[in-house]
Design a protein around this motif. Structure first.
Motif, mmCIF file in Angstrom:
data_model
loop_
_atom_site.group_PDB
_atom_site.id
_atom_site.type_symbol
_atom_site.label_atom_id
_atom_site.label_comp_id
_atom_site.label_asym_id
_atom_site.label_seq_id
_atom_site.Cartn_x
_atom_site.Cartn_y
_atom_site.Cartn_z
ATOM 1 N N VAL A 47 0.036 10.996 -10.484
ATOM 2 C CA VAL A 47 -1.127 10.120 -10.320
ATOM 3 C C VAL A 47 -2.000 10.100 -11.576
ATOM 4 C CG1 VAL A 47 -1.151 10.276 -7.800
ATOM 5 C CG2 VAL A 47 -2.432 11.950 -9.153
ATOM 6 N N ARG A 48 -1.387 10.341 -12.705
ATOM 7 C CA ARG A 48 -2.110 10.403 -13.975
ATOM 8 C C ARG A 48 -2.906 9.125 -14.249
ATOM 9 N NH1 ARG A 48 0.663 11.676 -19.825
ATOM 10 N NH2 ARG A 48 -1.219 11.334 -21.043
ATOM 11 N N GLU A 49 -2.298 7.975 -14.028
ATOM 12 C CA GLU A 49 -2.990 6.706 -14.302
ATOM 13 C C GLU A 49 -4.198 6.517 -13.395
ATOM 14 O OE1 GLU A 49 -0.553 3.216 -14.655
ATOM 15 O OE2 GLU A 49 1.030 4.375 -15.638
ATOM 16 N N ALA A 50 -4.066 6.880 -12.125
ATOM 17 C CA ALA A 50 -5.191 6.762 -11.193
ATOM 18 C C ALA A 50 -6.330 7.688 -11.617
ATOM 19 C CB ALA A 50 -4.749 7.083 -9.770
ATOM 20 N N CYS A 51 -5.990 8.863 -12.074
ATOM 21 C CA CYS A 51 -6.988 9.839 -12.536
ATOM 22 C C CYS A 51 -7.733 9.302 -13.751
ATOM 23 C CB CYS A 51 -6.292 11.164 -12.843
ATOM 24 S SG CYS A 51 -7.387 12.469 -13.413
ATOM 25 N N LEU A 52 -6.984 8.759 -14.701
ATOM 26 C CA LEU A 52 -7.608 8.194 -15.903
ATOM 27 C C LEU A 52 -8.501 7.018 -15.533
ATOM 28 C CD1 LEU A 52 -8.065 7.981 -18.912
ATOM 29 C CD2 LEU A 52 -5.899 6.724 -19.080
ATOM 30 N N SER A 53 -8.034 6.145 -14.683
ATOM 31 C CA SER A 53 -8.843 4.995 -14.251
ATOM 32 C C SER A 53 -10.124 5.455 -13.572
ATOM 33 C CB SER A 53 -8.049 4.110 -13.297
ATOM 34 O OG SER A 53 -7.001 3.477 -13.978
ATOM 35 N N TYR A 54 -10.001 6.480 -12.730
ATOM 36 C CA TYR A 54 -11.162 7.034 -12.040
ATOM 37 C C TYR A 54 -12.195 7.526 -13.059
ATOM 38 C CZ TYR A 54 -13.954 10.105 -9.071
ATOM 39 O OH TYR A 54 -14.988 10.711 -8.417
ATOM 40 N N ALA A 55 -11.727 8.266 -14.060
ATOM 41 C CA ALA A 55 -12.640 8.801 -15.075
ATOM 42 C C ALA A 55 -13.307 7.675 -15.861
ATOM 43 C CB ALA A 55 -11.886 9.733 -16.016
ATOM 44 N N LEU A 56 -12.530 6.665 -16.241
ATOM 45 C CA LEU A 56 -13.084 5.548 -17.008
ATOM 46 C C LEU A 56 -14.047 4.716 -16.165
ATOM 47 C CD1 LEU A 56 -9.877 4.389 -18.909
ATOM 48 C CD2 LEU A 56 -11.837 5.635 -19.873
ATOM 49 N N ASP A 57 -13.666 4.416 -14.943
ATOM 50 C CA ASP A 57 -14.496 3.581 -14.068
ATOM 51 C C ASP A 57 -15.808 4.252 -13.689
ATOM 52 O OD1 ASP A 57 -12.466 1.703 -14.138
ATOM 53 O OD2 ASP A 57 -11.733 2.153 -12.126
ATOM 54 N N ASN A 58 -15.822 5.584 -13.685
ATOM 55 C CA ASN A 58 -17.005 6.315 -13.252
ATOM 56 C C ASN A 58 -17.739 7.024 -14.387
ATOM 57 O OD1 ASN A 58 -16.996 5.935 -10.245
ATOM 58 N ND2 ASN A 58 -14.905 6.586 -10.615
ATOM 59 N N GLY A 59 -17.339 6.736 -15.623
ATOM 60 C CA GLY A 59 -18.047 7.273 -16.781
ATOM 61 C C GLY A 59 -18.034 8.784 -16.886
ATOM 62 N N LEU A 60 -16.931 9.411 -16.493
ATOM 63 C CA LEU A 60 -16.857 10.872 -16.576
ATOM 64 C C LEU A 60 -16.708 11.275 -18.037
ATOM 65 C CD1 LEU A 60 -14.590 11.621 -13.492
ATOM 66 C CD2 LEU A 60 -17.077 11.540 -13.647
ATOM 67 N N ASP A 61 -17.715 11.977 -18.535
ATOM 68 C CA ASP A 61 -17.771 12.303 -19.952
ATOM 69 C C ASP A 61 -17.168 13.651 -20.310
ATOM 70 O OD1 ASP A 61 -19.104 9.927 -20.537
ATOM 71 O OD2 ASP A 61 -21.072 10.839 -20.238
ATOM 72 N N ASN A 62 -17.056 14.555 -19.361
ATOM 73 C CA ASN A 62 -16.598 15.906 -19.667
ATOM 74 C C ASN A 62 -15.258 16.192 -19.025
ATOM 75 O OD1 ASN A 62 -19.018 16.739 -21.083
ATOM 76 N ND2 ASN A 62 -20.009 16.649 -19.097
ATOM 77 N N GLY A 63 -14.433 16.959 -19.715
ATOM 78 C CA GLY A 63 -13.180 17.419 -19.145
ATOM 79 C C GLY A 63 -11.981 16.561 -19.492
ATOM 80 N N ILE A 64 -10.833 17.055 -19.043
ATOM 81 C CA ILE A 64 -9.556 16.377 -19.224
ATOM 82 C C ILE A 64 -9.261 15.607 -17.934
ATOM 83 C CG2 ILE A 64 -7.089 16.664 -19.701
ATOM 84 C CD1 ILE A 64 -8.864 17.695 -21.988
ATOM 85 N N PHE A 65 -9.070 14.315 -18.052
ATOM 86 C CA PHE A 65 -8.722 13.462 -16.915
ATOM 87 C C PHE A 65 -7.602 12.532 -17.339
ATOM 88 C CE2 PHE A 65 -13.018 14.689 -15.845
ATOM 89 C CZ PHE A 65 -12.951 14.878 -14.474
ATOM 90 N N GLY A 66 -6.560 12.443 -16.531
ATOM 91 C CA GLY A 66 -5.454 11.551 -16.852
ATOM 92 C C GLY A 66 -4.806 11.860 -18.184
ATOM 93 N N GLY A 67 -4.875 13.116 -18.593
ATOM 94 C CA GLY A 67 -4.261 13.519 -19.853
ATOM 95 C C GLY A 67 -5.063 13.160 -21.092
ATOM 96 N N THR A 68 -6.343 12.844 -20.925
ATOM 97 C CA THR A 68 -7.177 12.483 -22.072
ATOM 98 C C THR A 68 -8.412 13.368 -22.159
ATOM 99 O OG1 THR A 68 -8.460 10.857 -20.812
ATOM 100 C CG2 THR A 68 -6.483 10.044 -21.951
#
Length: 89
Positions: A47-68
């Motif tokens: 679910v890497r893509e969903a995780c990355l989208s979640y982080a981008l859509d919600n402005g998560l600034d800290n941590g590793i999400f979706g491999g980024t």
């Protein structure tokens, strides 16, 4: 801010990992090894893509999400914004 659906979390590869792994102090020095370990977990995540989208859509600034990392996500946001401005012109 409305959060996107998180139903994908139950299938995340990081579910059984220590959450601190995904919040390194830095991207350099000892933190670089931790970033690499976190990204290795993300690399095998279904679910890497969903995780990355979640982080981008919600402005998560800290941590590793979706491999980024935070810096990688900031670049993605800038690229996305530039592409949207270009399409609007």
């Amino acid at each position: 801010m409305e959060l996107t659906s998180t139903g994908w979390l139950s299938r995340a590869a990081c579910q059984d990992e220590d959450p601190e792994l995904f919040f390194p102090i830095s991207d350099v020095g000892p933190g670089a090894r931790q970033v690499g370990e976190a990204k290795a977990v993300c690399a095998r995540c279904p679910v890497r893509e969903a995780c990355l989208s979640y982080a981008l859509d919600n402005g998560l600034d800290n941590g590793i999400f979706g491999g980024t990392t935070e810096l990688e996500r900031r670049k993605l946001v800038r690229t996305r914004s530039a592409a949207e401005r270009h399409q609007a012109a």
